[in-house]
Design a protein around this motif. Sequence first.
Motif, PDB file in Angstrom:
ATOM      1  N   UNK A  11     -24.840  14.009  81.063  1.00  0.00           N
ATOM      2  CA  UNK A  11     -25.690  13.482  79.984  1.00  0.00           C
ATOM      3  C   UNK A  11     -27.104  13.329  80.524  1.00  0.00           C
ATOM      4  N   UNK A  12     -28.085  13.603  79.687  1.00  0.00           N
ATOM      5  CA  UNK A  12     -29.475  13.383  80.102  1.00  0.00           C
ATOM      6  C   UNK A  12     -30.334  13.036  78.904  1.00  0.00           C
ATOM      7  N   UNK A  13     -31.189  12.027  79.078  1.00  0.00           N
ATOM      8  CA  UNK A  13     -32.176  11.651  78.077  1.00  0.00           C
ATOM      9  C   UNK A  13     -33.455  11.289  78.814  1.00  0.00           C
ATOM     10  N   UNK A  14     -34.436  10.753  78.091  1.00  0.00           N
ATOM     11  CA  UNK A  14     -35.679  10.336  78.744  1.00  0.00           C
ATOM     12  C   UNK A  14     -35.455   9.146  79.667  1.00  0.00           C
ATOM     13  N   UNK A  15     -34.364   8.403  79.413  1.00  0.00           N
ATOM     14  CA  UNK A  15     -34.130   7.165  80.156  1.00  0.00           C
ATOM     15  C   UNK A  15     -33.063   7.269  81.235  1.00  0.00           C
ATOM     16  N   UNK A  16     -32.041   8.100  80.980  1.00  0.00           N
ATOM     17  CA  UNK A  16     -30.882   8.114  81.873  1.00  0.00           C
ATOM     18  C   UNK A  16     -30.424   9.529  82.197  1.00  0.00           C
ATOM     19  N   UNK A  17     -29.853   9.641  83.373  1.00  0.00           N
ATOM     20  CA  UNK A  17     -29.175  10.854  83.801  1.00  0.00           C
ATOM     21  C   UNK A  17     -27.797  10.425  84.297  1.00  0.00           C
ATOM     22  N   UNK A  18     -26.761  11.014  83.725  1.00  0.00           N
ATOM     23  CA  UNK A  18     -25.396  10.692  84.151  1.00  0.00           C
ATOM     24  C   UNK A  18     -24.788  11.961  84.724  1.00  0.00           C
ATOM     25  N   UNK A  19     -24.266  11.860  85.940  1.00  0.00           N
ATOM     26  CA  UNK A  19     -23.722  13.034  86.625  1.00  0.00           C
ATOM     27  C   UNK A  19     -22.270  12.785  87.037  1.00  0.00           C
ATOM     28  N   UNK A  20     -21.586  13.875  87.354  1.00  0.00           N
ATOM     29  CA  UNK A  20     -20.237  13.816  87.915  1.00  0.00           C
ATOM     30  C   UNK A  20     -20.383  14.044  89.421  1.00  0.00           C
ATOM     31  N   UNK A  21     -20.356  12.955  90.177  1.00  0.00           N
ATOM     32  CA  UNK A  21     -20.568  13.035  91.626  1.00  0.00           C
ATOM     33  C   UNK A  21     -19.351  13.657  92.306  1.00  0.00           C
ATOM     34  N   UNK A  22     -19.537  14.660  93.137  1.00  0.00           N
ATOM     35  CA  UNK A  22     -18.410  15.207  93.903  1.00  0.00           C
ATOM     36  C   UNK A  22     -17.911  14.204  94.940  1.00  0.00           C
ATOM     37  N   UNK A  23     -16.669  14.365  95.366  1.00  0.00           N
ATOM     38  CA  UNK A  23     -16.160  13.539  96.468  1.00  0.00           C
ATOM     39  C   UNK A  23     -16.836  13.976  97.765  1.00  0.00           C
ATOM     40  N   UNK A  24     -16.826  13.079  98.746  1.00  0.00           N
ATOM     41  CA  UNK A  24     -17.431  13.335 100.062  1.00  0.00           C
ATOM     42  C   UNK A  24     -18.889  13.771  99.947  1.00  0.00           C
ATOM     43  N   UNK A  25     -19.643  13.003  99.169  1.00  0.00           N
ATOM     44  CA  UNK A  25     -21.086  13.236  99.041  1.00  0.00           C
ATOM     45  C   UNK A  25     -21.785  11.882  98.952  1.00  0.00           C
ATOM     46  N   UNK A  26     -22.897  11.760  99.686  1.00  0.00           N
ATOM     47  CA  UNK A  26     -23.697  10.544  99.611  1.00  0.00           C
ATOM     48  C   UNK A  26     -24.479  10.525  98.293  1.00  0.00           C
ATOM     49  N   UNK A  27     -24.837   9.325  97.842  1.00  0.00           N
ATOM     50  CA  UNK A  27     -25.710   9.234  96.664  1.00  0.00           C
ATOM     51  C   UNK A  27     -27.135   9.596  97.071  1.00  0.00           C
ATOM     52  N   UNK A  28     -27.592   9.019  98.179  1.00  0.00           N
ATOM     53  CA  UNK A  28     -28.923   9.347  98.696  1.00  0.00           C
ATOM     54  C   UNK A  28     -28.929   9.103 100.196  1.00  0.00           C
ATOM     55  N   UNK A  29     -30.024   9.443 100.827  1.00  0.00           N
ATOM     56  CA  UNK A  29     -30.131   9.254 102.279  1.00  0.00           C
ATOM     57  C   UNK A  29     -31.598   9.120 102.658  1.00  0.00           C
TER      58      UNK A  29
END
Length: 276
Positions: A11-29
Amino acid sequence: MSTNMAVEKLYESDNYLVVNKPFDMYINSDDEYEKNTVTYHIASPDSHLSSSLCPLHFVQRLDYATSGVLCIAKNKSSAARAGQLFEKRLTRKYYLAVVREHVTFEVADIEFDVGIDQSTADSSHRMSALTTSEPTDKCLHPRRAHTRALRLERGYYDNCPVSVMLLKPITGRRHQLRVHCNAIGHTILGDYTYSGCRDNMPHRMFLHATRLVLPLEQEPLDIQTAEPFFSDARFSAAWRPEQAYYKYRTQDDFNAVCEILDKSYVIGVQYKMFKM
């Protein structure tokens, strides 16, 4: 490292982005050379930093090993609106999990407090549940935690007994679902940390954030992913079903089982309360 590197936008709008995060992946670093992050795949690697030209705001977290629905705000005001809903526990989150052993209850409330595991207090890598069998000095700074659970199916993975569960965290403590499952004797399949480093054969930890309901006033969100485990050929090859208690693999069926956990109690089921 996961070979499933694609980050699917749900899902994506001007306010939000919703993703399907894969397993064994960091959110950020903070490591600019780390490419195994959600931010690297959907934005600039520094987008989680306030100094970024287009900063992203993570209104929720998922563990490195956990996959599924992850909501990201694109601006501060959107982050504040979503953050308030999480703080007031007005959001609803539903996870699919495959756990070790055959679960005997149908519906359960797990209300063990969760704190820092004293043995890893310096690194804070592990959390601990305050159960009747756990010495209180092993669980530092315990906070109230509550998970609802529904048994969906049971079978065998590599000839070992496992159960498929629907989990709904009422509170949002670090590692809550993993700690609670482990505390009741049903460690999540592939959870290396909470199995005492023993469960290292499965290719992943089988915990997936399948649905997120965010009742935002202007932009209510109800985001769901496809069923994650049985569509995985590696899991299906090792799976042998024994008994299905509920249908849950389609979106409508999944929403129906979510409604069971939305009720405070269910008449006529095998119910169990886990509490200090």
